[in-house]
Design a protein around this motif. Structure first.
Motif, mmCIF file in Angstrom:
data_model
loop_
_atom_site.group_PDB
_atom_site.id
_atom_site.type_symbol
_atom_site.label_atom_id
_atom_site.label_comp_id
_atom_site.label_asym_id
_atom_site.label_seq_id
_atom_site.Cartn_x
_atom_site.Cartn_y
_atom_site.Cartn_z
ATOM 1 N N LEU A 196 83.713 54.787 28.981
ATOM 2 C CA LEU A 196 84.945 55.471 29.107
ATOM 3 C C LEU A 196 86.051 55.272 30.063
ATOM 4 C CD1 LEU A 196 84.675 58.750 27.199
ATOM 5 C CD2 LEU A 196 85.453 55.981 26.062
ATOM 6 N N ARG A 197 84.688 55.125 31.263
ATOM 7 C CA ARG A 197 85.204 55.983 32.731
ATOM 8 C C ARG A 197 86.031 56.232 33.440
ATOM 9 N NH1 ARG A 197 84.089 52.051 36.452
ATOM 10 N NH2 ARG A 197 85.636 52.755 37.623
ATOM 11 N N TYR A 198 86.070 58.078 32.424
ATOM 12 C CA TYR A 198 86.086 59.101 32.882
ATOM 13 C C TYR A 198 86.996 59.108 34.001
ATOM 14 C CZ TYR A 198 88.089 63.910 32.459
ATOM 15 O OH TYR A 198 88.907 64.929 32.750
ATOM 16 N N LYS A 199 88.274 59.429 34.556
ATOM 17 C CA LYS A 199 88.526 60.035 36.061
ATOM 18 C C LYS A 199 87.568 58.127 37.018
ATOM 19 C CE LYS A 199 89.165 64.859 35.396
ATOM 20 N NZ LYS A 199 88.031 66.138 35.928
ATOM 21 N N HIS A 200 87.701 57.070 36.713
ATOM 22 C CA HIS A 200 87.745 56.599 37.397
ATOM 23 C C HIS A 200 88.312 55.223 37.027
ATOM 24 C CE1 HIS A 200 84.135 58.362 38.355
ATOM 25 N NE2 HIS A 200 83.578 58.958 37.308
ATOM 26 N N GLY A 201 89.282 55.205 36.754
ATOM 27 C CA GLY A 201 90.063 53.427 36.455
ATOM 28 C C GLY A 201 89.625 53.205 35.713
ATOM 29 N N VAL B 42 66.938 65.690 27.663
ATOM 30 C CA VAL B 42 67.013 65.199 29.109
ATOM 31 C C VAL B 42 68.346 63.708 29.192
ATOM 32 C CG1 VAL B 42 67.065 64.727 31.817
ATOM 33 C CG2 VAL B 42 66.368 66.791 30.764
ATOM 34 N N ALA B 43 67.112 62.663 28.688
ATOM 35 C CA ALA B 43 67.442 61.316 28.296
ATOM 36 C C ALA B 43 68.917 61.341 27.790
ATOM 37 C CB ALA B 43 66.533 60.874 27.358
ATOM 38 N N PHE B 44 69.478 62.026 26.398
ATOM 39 C CA PHE B 44 70.223 62.290 26.137
ATOM 40 C C PHE B 44 71.702 62.683 26.386
ATOM 41 C CE2 PHE B 44 73.896 65.275 23.792
ATOM 42 C CZ PHE B 44 74.149 64.298 22.343
ATOM 43 N N ASP B 45 71.050 63.891 27.574
ATOM 44 C CA ASP B 45 72.927 64.243 28.799
ATOM 45 C C ASP B 45 72.871 62.798 29.910
ATOM 46 O OD1 ASP B 45 73.937 66.328 30.089
ATOM 47 O OD2 ASP B 45 72.374 65.545 31.969
ATOM 48 N N ILE B 46 71.769 62.299 29.413
ATOM 49 C CA ILE B 46 71.618 61.091 30.751
ATOM 50 C C ILE B 46 72.283 59.921 30.155
ATOM 51 C CG2 ILE B 46 70.546 58.935 32.167
ATOM 52 C CD1 ILE B 46 68.717 61.106 32.748
ATOM 53 N N GLN B 47 71.941 59.611 28.825
ATOM 54 C CA GLN B 47 73.271 58.094 28.051
ATOM 55 C C GLN B 47 74.892 58.905 27.418
ATOM 56 O OE1 GLN B 47 70.408 58.996 24.881
ATOM 57 N NE2 GLN B 47 70.141 56.498 25.118
ATOM 58 N N ILE B 48 74.606 60.151 27.353
ATOM 59 C CA ILE B 48 76.537 60.652 27.232
ATOM 60 C C ILE B 48 76.452 60.076 28.790
ATOM 61 C CG2 ILE B 48 77.362 62.461 26.685
ATOM 62 C CD1 ILE B 48 76.413 61.076 24.099
ATOM 63 N N THR B 49 77.032 61.247 29.696
ATOM 64 C CA THR B 49 76.841 60.918 31.022
ATOM 65 C C THR B 49 77.235 59.650 31.665
ATOM 66 O OG1 THR B 49 75.675 63.211 31.715
ATOM 67 C CG2 THR B 49 77.131 62.356 33.275
ATOM 68 N N ASN B 50 76.666 58.928 31.133
ATOM 69 C CA ASN B 50 76.723 57.836 31.741
ATOM 70 C C ASN B 50 77.788 56.695 30.430
ATOM 71 O OD1 ASN B 50 75.770 57.303 34.044
ATOM 72 N ND2 ASN B 50 73.353 57.140 32.521
#
Length: 364
Positions: free
Chosen positions: A114-119, A100-108
């Motif tokens: 990268l701000r993918y789809k966020h500018g 779960v920690a890995f998932d949160i870190q990669i998602t963040n």
């Protein structure tokens, strides 16, 4: 695309063998025809949306990650005070927490850095490889033509962080000094700008030494044959202590050869290193050769064959039978000794399943 690559993976080696003999091999069966179609789709995809701009590796270290402590219900101070063995034991007993920690870190990483789809973003154990496309990034040929025609543009492309090289020998942490991966980063809102810049650079230097300073280990030489000499020249990471004093263009391929002042420190991006507090690698894809190499590596990586479950089950069955045979007719040996032996054998045999790489989705 991933499913199609998985389906044609068994015949890719046969095609590769044919390509070593002729440049235009003809498929000899339906599987090879399907494989060629998938490869053409991959090439078409790259042609349509251009080549990726960066190949990024993020390698969060679960044994020092504060995220693991928080999700696992531990106090940060308690986590920092634990020994490496105690943290490793905690992670081994709570693999779900690490996942779960890995998932949160990669998602963040994707959302914040990268701000993918966020500018606009930074670019305009468990680890993650990714190819990053950037809107408006020129093709390798366009990049090459512009650099040849515009010296100012070439200098801007060549621009790289001006940092002093580290010494040839890796500095050691002082006794009692906390691992920077366990520490809280300097916070810009808690100090003036000048103090933050000073602390940022000092903290980043310590992180780079801890996370990206290469020391040879068994992984570097896992593809060597028996009797091959281990050393700088056989390290598969190709970090052999050489340096390059200035950035230049390799004439034959048009690749950008970045200067390398730090002989043992792998490439990293300051902001990624500071925020992720782990081993990272960022490679600029500035030529057609580099784009092809990245595409090949990615397709090769995601089509690795997983170890079949029946192989693991046979290994586990062998471990149980071997342990039973070992202690047959030995009633004087305590049961807990037999149990410990069985668990050890089962762990070692079943561990074969975990030598294969698995994807982020598989982990979750």
């Amino acid at each position: 695309m991933s499913a199609d690559l998985q389906a044609v993976a068994p015949v890719l080696s046969d095609l590769a063998e044919k390509w070593t003999q002729t440049s235009y091999p003809k498929p000899s069966n339906s599987e090879e025809k399907r494989a060629l179609k998938v490869l053409r789709r991959l090439h078409a995809l790259i042609k349509k949306i251009s080549t990726p701009a960066f190949f990024v590796t993020v390698n969060p270290h679960d044994l020092t990650s504060s995220m693991v402590a928080i999700i696992g219900g531990l106090d940060i101070v308690e986590w920092q005070a634990m020994s490496s063995f105690e943290r490793a034991k905690f992670v081994a007993n709570h693999p779900d927490v690490a996942a779960v920690a890995f998932d949160i870190q990669i998602t963040n990483f994707v959302d914040v850095i990268l701000r993918y789809k966020h500018g606009p973003g930074v670019f305009g154990h468990l680890h993650c490889h990714m190819l990053v496309w950037i809107a408006g990034n020129p093709s390798p040929q366009d990049m090459r033509d512009r650099m040849a025609a515009d010296e100012h543009f070439q200098n801007r492309v060549f621009q790289w962080p001006e940092e002093s090289p580290f010494d040839a020998k890796r500095p050691r942490r002082e006794d009692g000094e906390l691992d920077p991966r366990l520490q809280r980063q300097p916070q810009v809102r808690e100090m003036d700008n000048q103090s933050f810049i000073r602390d940022y650079r000092e903290f980043l230097t310590r992180l780079a030494i801890e996370c990206n300073w290469h020391v040879h280990n068994d992984t570097c030489f896992k593809h060597l044959s028996s009797g091959d000499v281990r050393g700088d020249h056989t390290c598969r990471m190709r970090i052999d202590g050489t340096v390059q004093h200035r950035t230049c263009i390799e004439p034959e391929t048009g690749s950008i050869e970045l200067r390398r002042w730090r002989a043992r420190v792998n490439n990293y991006t300051d902001v990624i290193m500071f925020l992720m507090q782990c081993n990272t690698d960022t490679q600029f894809i500035g030529s057609g050769e580099a784009a092809k190499a990245a595409a090949f590596y990615t397709s090769e990586y995601i089509t690795k064959n997983d170890l079949p479950l029946h192989v693991g089950l046979k290994a586990l069955d062998y471990a149980i039978k071997a342990n039973t045979s070992k202690y047959a007719g030995t009633d004087q040996i305590p049961e807990h000794t037999k149990d410990r032996s069985l668990i050890t054998k089962a762990y070692r045999r079943w561990g074969l399943l975990y030598e294969s790489c698995v994807s982020h989705c598989q982990i979750l």
